[in-house]
Motif scaffolding. Structure first.
Motif, PDB file in Angstrom:
ATOM      1  N   LEU A 150       0.836  -1.146   0.209  1.00 22.72           N
ATOM      2  CA  LEU A 150       0.110  -0.089   0.096  1.00 22.72           C
ATOM      3  C   LEU A 150       0.926   1.241   0.095  1.00 22.72           C
ATOM      4  O   LEU A 150       0.351   2.437  -0.125  1.00 22.72           O
ATOM      5  N   ASN A 151       1.907   1.011   0.326  1.00 22.04           N
ATOM      6  CA  ASN A 151       2.927   2.052   0.320  1.00 22.04           C
ATOM      7  C   ASN A 151       3.173   2.806  -1.206  1.00 22.04           C
ATOM      8  O   ASN A 151       3.558   4.009  -1.258  1.00 22.04           O
ATOM      9  N   TYR A 152       3.008   1.952  -2.137  1.00 17.47           N
ATOM     10  CA  TYR A 152       3.195   2.490  -3.467  1.00 17.47           C
ATOM     11  C   TYR A 152       2.480   2.118  -4.558  1.00 17.47           C
ATOM     12  O   TYR A 152       2.392   2.961  -5.910  1.00 17.47           O
ATOM     13  N   ASP A 153       1.700   1.112  -4.476  1.00 13.07           N
ATOM     14  CA  ASP A 153       0.886   0.465  -5.450  1.00 13.07           C
ATOM     15  C   ASP A 153      -0.557   1.434  -5.706  1.00 13.07           C
ATOM     16  O   ASP A 153      -1.388   1.808  -4.741  1.00 13.07           O
ATOM     17  N   ALA A 198       3.960  -2.412 -12.767  1.00 17.88           N
ATOM     18  CA  ALA A 198       5.253  -1.576 -13.196  1.00 17.88           C
ATOM     19  C   ALA A 198       5.066  -0.007 -13.118  1.00 17.88           C
ATOM     20  O   ALA A 198       6.138   0.599 -12.993  1.00 17.88           O
ATOM     21  N   VAL A 199       3.814   0.305 -13.392  1.00 18.22           N
ATOM     22  CA  VAL A 199       3.586   1.593 -13.595  1.00 18.22           C
ATOM     23  C   VAL A 199       3.551   2.296 -12.111  1.00 18.22           C
ATOM     24  O   VAL A 199       4.283   3.321 -12.002  1.00 18.22           O
ATOM     25  N   SER A 200       3.317   1.543 -11.106  1.00 16.77           N
ATOM     26  CA  SER A 200       3.335   2.094  -9.652  1.00 16.77           C
ATOM     27  C   SER A 200       4.686   2.161  -9.342  1.00 16.77           C
ATOM     28  O   SER A 200       5.136   3.127  -8.591  1.00 16.77           O
ATOM     29  N   VAL A 201       5.534   1.280  -9.522  1.00 16.34           N
ATOM     30  CA  VAL A 201       6.966   0.972  -9.119  1.00 16.34           C
ATOM     31  C   VAL A 201       7.682   2.092  -9.822  1.00 16.34           C
ATOM     32  O   VAL A 201       8.616   3.080  -9.433  1.00 16.34           O
ATOM     33  N   PHE A 202       7.452   2.231 -11.113  1.00 18.29           N
ATOM     34  CA  PHE A 202       8.152   3.325 -12.116  1.00 18.29           C
ATOM     35  C   PHE A 202       7.853   4.992 -11.385  1.00 18.29           C
ATOM     36  O   PHE A 202       8.621   5.679 -11.279  1.00 18.29           O
ATOM     37  N   LEU A 230      10.432  -3.993 -10.364  1.00 17.79           N
ATOM     38  CA  LEU A 230      10.070  -3.459 -11.703  1.00 17.79           C
ATOM     39  C   LEU A 230      10.205  -4.905 -12.687  1.00 17.79           C
ATOM     40  O   LEU A 230       9.525  -4.861 -13.327  1.00 17.79           O
ATOM     41  N   THR A 231      11.383  -5.552 -12.419  1.00 18.66           N
ATOM     42  CA  THR A 231      11.667  -6.815 -13.398  1.00 18.66           C
ATOM     43  C   THR A 231      10.486  -7.829 -13.189  1.00 18.66           C
ATOM     44  O   THR A 231      10.084  -8.279 -13.997  1.00 18.66           O
ATOM     45  N   GLU A 232      10.240  -7.919 -11.814  1.00 19.47           N
ATOM     46  CA  GLU A 232       9.122  -8.808 -11.531  1.00 19.47           C
ATOM     47  C   GLU A 232       7.700  -8.733 -12.323  1.00 19.47           C
ATOM     48  O   GLU A 232       7.244  -9.439 -13.189  1.00 19.47           O
ATOM     49  N   ASN A 233       7.533  -7.396 -12.262  1.00 14.17           N
ATOM     50  CA  ASN A 233       6.282  -6.926 -13.069  1.00 14.17           C
ATOM     51  C   ASN A 233       6.301  -6.903 -14.561  1.00 14.17           C
ATOM     52  O   ASN A 233       5.555  -7.160 -15.299  1.00 14.17           O
ATOM     53  N   LEU A 234       7.637  -6.571 -15.103  1.00  6.78           N
ATOM     54  CA  LEU A 234       7.757  -6.629 -16.370  1.00  6.78           C
ATOM     55  C   LEU A 234       7.695  -8.035 -17.027  1.00  6.78           C
ATOM     56  O   LEU A 234       7.494  -8.378 -18.050  1.00  6.78           O
TER      57      LEU A 234
END
Length: 245
Positions: A150-153, A198-202, A230-234
């Protein structure tokens, strides 16, 4: 229901440009789920937060008030509603159950696969097995994972249950990819959660320049948010596109 008869609660939580309190988001969602009208007070600066804590003689936020009585933080709110709260140091078999449950599901998915062994299949299984194992790490303590997530998504901040759905979605997509069954469903789930992630992490790392811990390997990790997540999501996005192709 008439307005006068509606249950109401007052919630104070931190909502700052660099930090939105995940426990505040959980408290707001829990109150909403229990049918409460929420008077949502957002503490937007450190000074506002310190002044609130000094006024009410508390050390943490969020803080919930119902019928003029202070209930307390998120754990206190769960206790107020009779929900289970994990006590510090309490023993649990959940991590072991998660390991064997995922292992059983992976074995069943592999047996269900109709495809013969090949280099292409090996690469696909590598990514699919990795998705399942990453989901396993999250499921061992889903409460800690959801709090860190929840801190970033971006989606989870708007719809808290998504933080709990994510590891199940990742596991389900991985299992379907291992089995080779329902490829379009697996691809759709992986593409959706991978793209949002990926968008959330970026945004969090490369636009907002925030230094956070990554929830990708579970909520108790010290892995910095960035390249790994980011790698996990990509990886999920790429596997989804490959599956659809």
């Amino acid at each position: 229901m008439p307005t006068s008869a509606r249950k109401s609660a007052v919630l104070y939580r931190m909502v700052m440009p660099e930090h939105i309190c995940p426990w505040g988001l959980k408290a707001r969602w829990l109150l909403w789920r229990k049918g409460y009208h929420i008077d949502d007070h957002r503490l937007r600066t450190r000074e506002e937060t310190d002044a609130f804590q000094a006024k009410h003689h508390v050390q943490t936020t969020p803080q919930t008030f119902i019928d003029g009585e202070r209930i307390g933080g998120y754990d206190d709110l769960r206790r107020f509603f009779g929900l289970q709260v994990a006590e510090p140091g309490a023993t649990s078999y959940r991590p072991v159950v998660a390991v064997f449950a995922v292992a059983l599901l992976l074995a069943a998915a592999a047996m269900w696969s109709p495809d013969p062994p090949s280099a292409r299949r090996l690469l696909g299984w590598l990514v699919s097995f990795a998705m399942c194992m990453l989901a396993l790490l999250k499921l061992q303590d889903i409460e800690s994972f959801s709090t860190m997530f929840l801190n970033y998504d971006l989606l989870a901040r708007r719809f808290v249950p998504y933080a709990y759905f994510y590891p199940f979605g990742e596991l389900g997509a991985g299992l379907l990819m291992v089995s080779g069954r329902l490829p379009h469903l697996a691809a759709a789930v992986a593409l959706f959660i991978g793209t949002v992630g990926a968008v959330s992490v970026f945004k969090a790392v490369y636009i907002d320049k925030r230094k956070l811990k990554c929830a990708c390997v579970g909520g108790s990790s010290n892995v910095p948010l960035g390249f790994v997540s980011l790698t996990e999501n990509l990886m999920m996005v790429a596997m989804a596109l490959w599956t659809m192709a």
